[in-house]
Design a protein around this motif. Sequence first.
Motif, PDB file in Angstrom:
ATOM      1  N   ALA A 270      58.316 -89.527   2.789  1.00 30.72           N
ATOM      2  CA  ALA A 270      57.067 -90.244   3.041  1.00 30.72           C
ATOM      3  C   ALA A 270      57.169 -91.702   2.596  1.00 30.72           C
ATOM      4  O   ALA A 270      56.707 -92.615   3.298  1.00 30.72           O
ATOM      5  CB  ALA A 270      55.913 -89.550   2.319  1.00 30.72           C
ATOM      6  N   TYR A 271      57.780 -91.945   1.450  1.00 32.82           N
ATOM      7  CA  TYR A 271      57.923 -93.320   0.969  1.00 32.82           C
ATOM      8  C   TYR A 271      58.906 -94.115   1.823  1.00 32.82           C
ATOM      9  O   TYR A 271      58.708 -95.312   2.066  1.00 32.82           O
ATOM     10  CB  TYR A 271      58.332 -93.335  -0.505  1.00 32.82           C
ATOM     11  N   ARG A 272      59.960 -93.469   2.285  1.00 28.60           N
ATOM     12  CA  ARG A 272      60.880 -94.162   3.186  1.00 28.60           C
ATOM     13  C   ARG A 272      60.170 -94.546   4.479  1.00 28.60           C
ATOM     14  O   ARG A 272      60.377 -95.641   5.018  1.00 28.60           O
ATOM     15  CB  ARG A 272      62.089 -93.270   3.472  1.00 28.60           C
ATOM     16  N   SER A 273      59.328 -93.648   4.974  1.00 31.64           N
ATOM     17  CA  SER A 273      58.582 -93.928   6.195  1.00 31.64           C
ATOM     18  C   SER A 273      57.607 -95.089   5.983  1.00 31.64           C
ATOM     19  O   SER A 273      57.489 -95.982   6.839  1.00 31.64           O
ATOM     20  CB  SER A 273      57.816 -92.675   6.639  1.00 31.64           C
ATOM     21  N   LEU A 274      56.922 -95.108   4.838  1.00 32.55           N
ATOM     22  CA  LEU A 274      55.982 -96.185   4.558  1.00 32.55           C
ATOM     23  C   LEU A 274      56.707 -97.523   4.389  1.00 32.55           C
ATOM     24  O   LEU A 274      56.214 -98.571   4.822  1.00 32.55           O
ATOM     25  CB  LEU A 274      55.165 -95.874   3.306  1.00 32.55           C
ATOM     26  N   ALA A 275      57.884 -97.501   3.769  1.00 31.65           N
ATOM     27  CA  ALA A 275      58.665 -98.734   3.632  1.00 31.65           C
ATOM     28  C   ALA A 275      59.058 -99.277   5.003  1.00 31.65           C
ATOM     29  O   ALA A 275      58.960-100.489   5.263  1.00 31.65           O
ATOM     30  CB  ALA A 275      59.906 -98.469   2.788  1.00 31.65           C
ATOM     31  N   LYS A 276      59.481 -98.374   5.892  1.00 24.83           N
ATOM     32  CA  LYS A 276      59.860 -98.787   7.247  1.00 24.83           C
ATOM     33  C   LYS A 276      58.648 -99.332   7.999  1.00 24.83           C
ATOM     34  O   LYS A 276      58.738-100.360   8.690  1.00 24.83           O
ATOM     35  CB  LYS A 276      60.457 -97.591   7.994  1.00 24.83           C
ATOM     36  N   THR A 277      57.512 -98.662   7.840  1.00 24.52           N
ATOM     37  CA  THR A 277      56.279 -99.121   8.468  1.00 24.52           C
ATOM     38  C   THR A 277      55.887-100.501   7.949  1.00 24.52           C
ATOM     39  O   THR A 277      55.464-101.377   8.713  1.00 24.52           O
ATOM     40  CB  THR A 277      55.138 -98.126   8.182  1.00 24.52           C
ATOM     41  N   SER A 278      56.012-100.702   6.647  1.00 22.55           N
ATOM     42  CA  SER A 278      55.643-101.981   6.047  1.00 22.55           C
ATOM     43  C   SER A 278      56.538-103.106   6.542  1.00 22.55           C
ATOM     44  O   SER A 278      56.091-104.240   6.749  1.00 22.55           O
ATOM     45  CB  SER A 278      55.712-101.875   4.523  1.00 22.55           C
ATOM     46  N   GLU A 279      57.822-102.808   6.741  1.00 19.09           N
ATOM     47  CA  GLU A 279      58.741-103.809   7.287  1.00 19.09           C
ATOM     48  C   GLU A 279      58.357-104.162   8.720  1.00 19.09           C
ATOM     49  O   GLU A 279      58.431-105.332   9.129  1.00 19.09           O
ATOM     50  CB  GLU A 279      60.175-103.295   7.223  1.00 19.09           C
ATOM     51  N   ALA A 280      57.901-103.155   9.480  1.00 20.45           N
ATOM     52  CA  ALA A 280      57.438-103.420  10.847  1.00 20.45           C
ATOM     53  C   ALA A 280      56.171-104.271  10.818  1.00 20.45           C
ATOM     54  O   ALA A 280      56.007-105.186  11.637  1.00 20.45           O
ATOM     55  CB  ALA A 280      57.185-102.097  11.572  1.00 20.45           C
ATOM     56  N   ARG A 281      55.293-103.995   9.876  1.00 22.13           N
ATOM     57  CA  ARG A 281      54.068-104.802   9.738  1.00 22.13           C
ATOM     58  C   ARG A 281      54.415-106.245   9.391  1.00 22.13           C
ATOM     59  O   ARG A 281      53.761-107.181   9.846  1.00 22.13           O
ATOM     60  CB  ARG A 281      53.149-104.216   8.664  1.00 22.13           C
ATOM     61  N   LEU A 282      55.434-106.441   8.562  1.00 21.41           N
ATOM     62  CA  LEU A 282      55.785-107.785   8.130  1.00 21.41           C
ATOM     63  C   LEU A 282      56.225-108.659   9.295  1.00 21.41           C
ATOM     64  O   LEU A 282      56.093-109.888   9.237  1.00 21.41           O
ATOM     65  CB  LEU A 282      56.877-107.726   7.061  1.00 21.41           C
ATOM     66  N   THR A 283      56.735-108.065  10.374  1.00 22.01           N
ATOM     67  CA  THR A 283      57.141-108.873  11.531  1.00 22.01           C
ATOM     68  C   THR A 283      55.943-109.593  12.136  1.00 22.01           C
ATOM     69  O   THR A 283      56.101-110.646  12.770  1.00 22.01           O
ATOM     70  CB  THR A 283      57.827-108.010  12.608  1.00 22.01           C
ATOM     71  N   LEU A 284      54.744-109.040  11.962  1.00 22.74           N
ATOM     72  CA  LEU A 284      53.542-109.724  12.439  1.00 22.74           C
ATOM     73  C   LEU A 284      53.363-111.065  11.731  1.00 22.74           C
ATOM     74  O   LEU A 284      52.820-112.015  12.301  1.00 22.74           O
ATOM     75  CB  LEU A 284      52.293-108.876  12.180  1.00 22.74           C
ATOM     76  N   TYR A 285      53.814-111.134  10.488  1.00 26.94           N
ATOM     77  CA  TYR A 285      53.568-112.301   9.657  1.00 26.94           C
ATOM     78  C   TYR A 285      54.621-113.391   9.825  1.00 26.94           C
ATOM     79  O   TYR A 285      54.535-114.438   9.204  1.00 26.94           O
ATOM     80  CB  TYR A 285      53.502-111.861   8.186  1.00 26.94           C
ATOM     81  N   GLU A 286      55.602-113.155  10.682  1.00 24.17           N
ATOM     82  CA  GLU A 286      56.644-114.164  10.901  1.00 24.17           C
ATOM     83  C   GLU A 286      56.756-114.583  12.354  1.00 24.17           C
ATOM     84  O   GLU A 286      57.322-115.631  12.667  1.00 24.17           O
ATOM     85  CB  GLU A 286      58.006-113.634  10.437  1.00 24.17           C
ATOM     86  N   ASP A 287      56.200-113.773  13.263  1.00 28.42           N
ATOM     87  CA  ASP A 287      56.382-114.035  14.687  1.00 28.42           C
ATOM     88  C   ASP A 287      55.494-115.196  15.134  1.00 28.42           C
ATOM     89  O   ASP A 287      54.297-115.193  14.906  1.00 28.42           O
ATOM     90  CB  ASP A 287      56.050-112.769  15.493  1.00 28.42           C
TER      91      ASP A 287
END
Length: 343
Positions: A270-287
């Motif tokens: 579950a934590y690995r999944s949330l970390a991956k999700t958070s990294e995907a969310r972070l792409t919103l903040y750089e694009d």
Amino acid sequence: MHTISVAMATYNGETFLERQLMSVFAQSLTPHEIVICDDGSTDRTWEILERLKAFSPAPIHIYRNKERLGFRRNFLKIASLCQSDLIAFCDQDDLWDDSKLETVERAFTDKVMMVFHGAHFIDAADNPLGEMSRVSPTAMKFKSMELDAFAKVLGFSMVFRRALCQFDDQHGQSIDDTHVSEVAAHDQWYTFLASVLGDVVYLPDPLVRYRLHSANAMGFRRKHSFRDLVSAFRYSGTNLKKRIAVLRARCDILDRLTADRPEVAPALAAYRSLAKTSEARLTLYEDQSPLTRVQRYVDLHRNGIYHSKTLPLSRWDQRKDLLVSVLGPALLQKDAVVKPSQA
């Protein structure tokens, strides 16, 4: 019935310490023991502690640290010295409701690892300042991994099973979600462990009067102004970057624990999944592309990350992501625009 240790940390607390201890002594359920670690006070704190020992209805053990530990390590040290089934953290400057320990103890059924509760705010002169925002108007039970990974469960409001202390040798690998150069605060640490290893119960009862004053080790805002919300948005990318670092550290800790505790494996996933999700969310903040940002947000929403019941995101997380997908990173604090691989 469970035995309870009260675990108090003190440091230059002469102003409010006596009143707090008397509220602990007045509990309808007498604690099994009161354990206090003073972190090198230079005021009358030690004198007050020695004098009040005679008034304690429970055995009271007082220790003085040879060198300053800071509140994070001091609270973990105190927890390690406790001998009861349950541990109740205690700040030096609050006031406890007489029924706090009795009310919380009743909520500990077999699978419950932690109970936390509501609070009222008071100022230095005991004047009421309102009530802390409630998680729910009624009691709630969060099954394992159902609590937000970054839920702000404050130390003064929590009581947890001493069994969690067996994992404290891993604490040095943790990261504080506010100050990433520090190990996790005591309340963050035990909330993480409790939510991984069992159920967490919330009681809306305001069982502590939490004192807000200029010398608080950790402050707490009662209300958020429009300026606060704007600031929170501006720093949302930076804060997400911090959270990714915390999640990675927790994954490493859980990975080490699975060798002896295979039941932790679902939490690791579950934590690995949330970390991956958070990294995907972070792409919103750089694009820089509005169309690409919006498409990323739509994809995240379609994948159900904002409605997951396992380590759920908050509504504010979703709102921040929506805002940045529309407005772009131009309004964000500059350091927030960081690629996931650099986080």
